[in-house]
Design a protein around this motif. Structure first.
Motif, PDB file in Angstrom:
ATOM      1  N   THR A   1       1.735   5.984   8.555  1.00  0.00           N
ATOM      2  CA  THR A   1       1.604   6.733   9.805  1.00  0.00           C
ATOM      3  C   THR A   1       1.290   5.788  10.957  1.00  0.00           C
ATOM      4  N   ASP A   2       1.973   5.993  12.072  1.00  0.00           N
ATOM      5  CA  ASP A   2       1.721   5.249  13.312  1.00  0.00           C
ATOM      6  C   ASP A   2       0.832   6.120  14.193  1.00  0.00           C
ATOM      7  N   ARG A   3      -0.448   5.780  14.286  1.00  0.00           N
ATOM      8  CA  ARG A   3      -1.406   6.598  15.028  1.00  0.00           C
ATOM      9  C   ARG A   3      -1.492   6.236  16.512  1.00  0.00           C
ATOM     10  N   ASP A   4      -1.234   4.956  16.863  1.00  0.00           N
ATOM     11  CA  ASP A   4      -1.372   4.540  18.258  1.00  0.00           C
ATOM     12  C   ASP A   4      -0.056   4.539  19.020  1.00  0.00           C
TER      13      ASP A   4
ATOM     14  N   ALA B   1       6.069   8.436  11.387  1.00  0.00           N
ATOM     15  CA  ALA B   1       5.596   8.583  10.011  1.00  0.00           C
ATOM     16  C   ALA B   1       6.750   8.304   9.063  1.00  0.00           C
ATOM     17  N   TRP B   2       6.416   7.670   7.943  1.00  0.00           N
ATOM     18  CA  TRP B   2       7.396   7.319   6.924  1.00  0.00           C
ATOM     19  C   TRP B   2       6.869   7.752   5.560  1.00  0.00           C
ATOM     20  N   ARG B   3       7.704   8.453   4.817  1.00  0.00           N
ATOM     21  CA  ARG B   3       7.373   8.816   3.437  1.00  0.00           C
ATOM     22  C   ARG B   3       8.301   8.040   2.521  1.00  0.00           C
ATOM     23  N   ARG B   4       7.713   7.226   1.654  1.00  0.00           N
ATOM     24  CA  ARG B   4       8.497   6.364   0.769  1.00  0.00           C
ATOM     25  C   ARG B   4       8.409   6.884  -0.665  1.00  0.00           C
ATOM     26  N   TYR B   5       9.561   6.859  -1.350  1.00  0.00           N
ATOM     27  CA  TYR B   5       9.678   7.424  -2.688  1.00  0.00           C
ATOM     28  C   TYR B   5      10.169   6.351  -3.657  1.00  0.00           C
ATOM     29  N   ASP B   6       9.831   6.537  -4.904  1.00  0.00           N
ATOM     30  CA  ASP B   6      10.322   5.692  -5.993  1.00  0.00           C
ATOM     31  C   ASP B   6      10.876   6.603  -7.079  1.00  0.00           C
ATOM     32  N   LYS B   7      12.185   6.563  -7.251  1.00  0.00           N
ATOM     33  CA  LYS B   7      12.880   7.427  -8.201  1.00  0.00           C
ATOM     34  C   LYS B   7      12.573   8.904  -7.932  1.00  0.00           C
ATOM     35  N   GLY B   8      12.538   9.248  -6.658  1.00  0.00           N
ATOM     36  CA  GLY B   8      12.304  10.621  -6.264  1.00  0.00           C
ATOM     37  C   GLY B   8      10.850  11.046  -6.213  1.00  0.00           C
ATOM     38  N   ARG B   9       9.909  10.168  -6.575  1.00  0.00           N
ATOM     39  CA  ARG B   9       8.482  10.502  -6.559  1.00  0.00           C
ATOM     40  C   ARG B   9       7.810   9.875  -5.343  1.00  0.00           C
TER      41      ARG B   9
END
Length: 328
Positions: free
Chosen positions: A159-162, A145-153
């Protein structure tokens, strides 16, 4: 035969010994990564947190005799901070790693959140702002899983489900709330299907959670003063019964013809005097001035003046003088 034995001994002698302070490597993770190059393992990055070639400074924060915070600097005295390693739960194993650049600015963080000895969260910073989170949700040692932010938001969660190392579900956020979700069905890395009702379902779920939380929270009870108790305090401790209307038209007057309201006013003034005598200042009640009504003056009926009869004065009677008799 002797030549081959000599070569093996020389190779073992030239092999550097493994530093026991280095983070352990997961052999199963390395093998899986070799099979699938898309998989990214969650090992500790030794680029900045390598103990060899660094000058460590140890600190025992809980005074248990073991160092739980290790700061790694360059070999020179003027070298900047390169890495910090911390034992968060004081079990003797490192759980957090903080990586710094040459200027001493934080660029990466790695955490073992469940204290199983493997990293499951990694964060990246650019110019002091969070830009990416890497997570291991299924605890298999690889990023899924990756959470990407833009200027802290937060902007997007992938998500990789397989378990192939590539994201196939994309959740987009707008203003901190989920907006839509896209799915990669074909496996080409592009969204093939969109779910626009996800935002509505997410809002409904959030409303339910908020309502359940409000219902579970203890409610504050409001204090309401009892009327009989208040009336007793005003009357100086005497019990005052509520006024009742008289069917014969007497109203609030009692047997003596005096109004009960006047009695309660007198008791109230007496209670206020008692409070002021104890050192408490009686606050005057704010009353609105009432317009004075003119009292109608009824004309009095003229009473007849009684005339008293004068007493009759007796007429004095003078006795007549007796005539002298002539001698016979």
């Amino acid at each position: 035969m002797a030549l081959s034995a000599f070569t093996l001994v020389a190779a073992c002698a030239n092999k550097p010994d493994k530093d026991e302070s280095d983070p352990p490597e997961d052999e199963s993770a390395l093998g899986a990564q070799a099979r699938n190059p898309n998989l990214r393992d969650m090992r500790v990055d030794g680029t900045r947190c390598e103990t060899r070639g660094s000058r460590p400074e140890q600190l025992d924060t809980n005074h248990d005799g073991r160092a739980d915070l290790v700061s790694l600097y360059g070999t020179t005295e003027s070298a900047s901070l390169r890495c910090k390693q911390a034992d968060l739960n004081f079990d003797g194993r490192l759980d957090a790693y903080f990586h710094y650049d040459e200027g001493g600015t934080l660029v990466r963080e790695q955490f073992d959140q469940d204290y199983d000895g493997r990293i499951d969260l990694g964060s990246y910073y650019e110019e002091g702002r969070l830009v990416l989170d890497e997570l291991d949700l299924n605890r298999d040692g690889f990023v899924d899983a990756w959470r990407r932010y833009d200027k802290g938001r937060l902007m997007r969660i992938e998500t990789d489900r397989d378990g192939d190392g590539r994201p196939d579900m994309f959740a987009y956020y707008l203003g901190g709330r989920i907006d839509r979700i896209g799915y990669d069905v074909s496996g080409d890395g592009k969204v093939d299907q969109w779910d626009h009702d996800a935002a509505r379902r997410a809002r409904k779920a959030e409303q339910i959670r908020t309502k359940d939380k409000a219902d579970a929270a203890p409610k504050s009870e409001e204090y309401v003063e009892e009327a009989p108790k208040k009336a007793e305090e005003e009357s100086g401790g005497k019990k005052v019964e509520p006024e009742k209307d008289d069917a014969k038209g007497k109203g609030a007057k009692g047997k003596s013809g005096k109004s009960k309201s006047g009695k309660s006013k007198g008791a109230k003034s007496k209670a206020s005097k008692d409070k002021s005598s104890k050192g408490k200042e009686a606050k005057p009640a704010a009353a609105k001035p009432k317009a004075a009504k003119p009292t109608p003056v009824k004309p009095k009926a003229a009473k007849p003046t009684p005339v008293k009869p004068k007493a009759a004065k007796p007429t004095p009677v003078k006795p007549k003088a007796a005539k002298p008799q002539k001698p016979g």
